[in-house]
Design an enzyme around this catalytic site. Sequence first.
Site, mmCIF file in Angstrom:
data_model
loop_
_atom_site.group_PDB
_atom_site.id
_atom_site.type_symbol
_atom_site.label_atom_id
_atom_site.label_comp_id
_atom_site.label_asym_id
_atom_site.label_seq_id
_atom_site.Cartn_x
_atom_site.Cartn_y
_atom_site.Cartn_z
ATOM 1 N N GLU A 1 35.672 42.375 44.774
ATOM 2 C CA GLU A 1 36.132 42.639 46.128
ATOM 3 C C GLU A 1 35.786 44.069 46.514
ATOM 4 O O GLU A 1 35.017 44.737 45.834
ATOM 5 C CB GLU A 1 37.642 42.375 46.235
ATOM 6 C CG GLU A 1 38.484 43.137 45.218
ATOM 7 C CD GLU A 1 39.968 42.773 45.272
ATOM 8 O OE1 GLU A 1 40.625 43.219 46.232
ATOM 9 O OE2 GLU A 1 40.449 42.056 44.358
ATOM 10 N N ASP B 1 49.122 34.961 40.590
ATOM 11 C CA ASP B 1 48.411 35.881 39.705
ATOM 12 C C ASP B 1 49.197 37.175 39.635
ATOM 13 O O ASP B 1 49.772 37.630 40.625
ATOM 14 C CB ASP B 1 46.967 36.104 40.157
ATOM 15 C CG ASP B 1 46.845 36.652 41.562
ATOM 16 O OD1 ASP B 1 46.877 37.892 41.721
ATOM 17 O OD2 ASP B 1 46.699 35.860 42.511
ATOM 18 N N ASP C 1 37.127 39.083 39.405
ATOM 19 C CA ASP C 1 37.677 39.570 40.667
ATOM 20 C C ASP C 1 36.691 40.571 41.253
ATOM 21 O O ASP C 1 36.582 41.702 40.781
ATOM 22 C CB ASP C 1 39.034 40.215 40.379
ATOM 23 C CG ASP C 1 39.660 40.875 41.599
ATOM 24 O OD1 ASP C 1 39.059 40.836 42.689
ATOM 25 O OD2 ASP C 1 40.762 41.456 41.446
#
Length: 288
Positions: free
Chosen positions: A178, A87, A176
């Site tokens: 986090e 990525d 994503d």
Amino acid sequence: MNTRLLPAGRGRRAAALIAAVILSVAFGAVTPADAATTTACGGNPPDSVQDATHNHTMGSQVARHLGHRCAPRPTSFGPAAVVYGMDVSSYQGNVDWQTAWNNGGRFAYIKATEGTYYQNAYFAQQYNGSYNVGMIRGAYHFATPNTTDGTTQANYFVDHGGGWSGDGRTLPGALDIEWNPSGAECYGKSAGAMVQWILDFSNTYHARTGTWPMIYTAQQWWQDCTGNGGDFTSTNPLWVARYASSAGVLPYAWEFYTIWQYADSGTFPGDQDVFNGAYDRLQALANG
């Protein structure tokens, strides 16, 4: 999660175990302790640079909290049981996709957006370039749950490169989620509110594209910020981040991972990833 991607029950667990053994042999014996002390070898910029530009890479906070890992180049690709990929974000600039392909990369995720304030200026080169050399590719969104709601960010993502098409070469978009790069770990949200934020993003993305987004996260963050709540296993594939020789304990309720981000630098540009299945299963995921 589309349960057709992996066999059910014991067969699925056995497949994951076999893949883990293959990966352990391929990557060498790197322990969790090693992961906390290994110095990254140039995959992504320093945290201070990312913070200053409000442009954070996938896994930037994983590395900050759990340690960097520079993975050695795989020495064995096993009996077609796993597929390697990467990525990238704007920090990789114009990627040499042909070299990444020649080194064994077969899929790529490209950062498209962050919050509702950032778009990757290199997105077209990275998204189209990976596709043009033959890779299966997808886009990801860096979530900021403290700035706008999940529905708003899902729409922003879809409107700026995060869509999906059933062409067999486009992976579902990825969320994503986090550690907060600039404040409270859980963005000031309760566990219940965080689960709802993720659910709103997921449902909106599905309504817009017809497919469920991948969820990228780390076990420790999921435990801290959702209270090990939110069972997304029937809809959302798991992309787990852990910089060690195995994926370890998975976030609550997921029995297996679909992608594992095993290092933040190594053979390929950006972060190093592996798909938990053979190439035809990766194609099945791309087909929705």
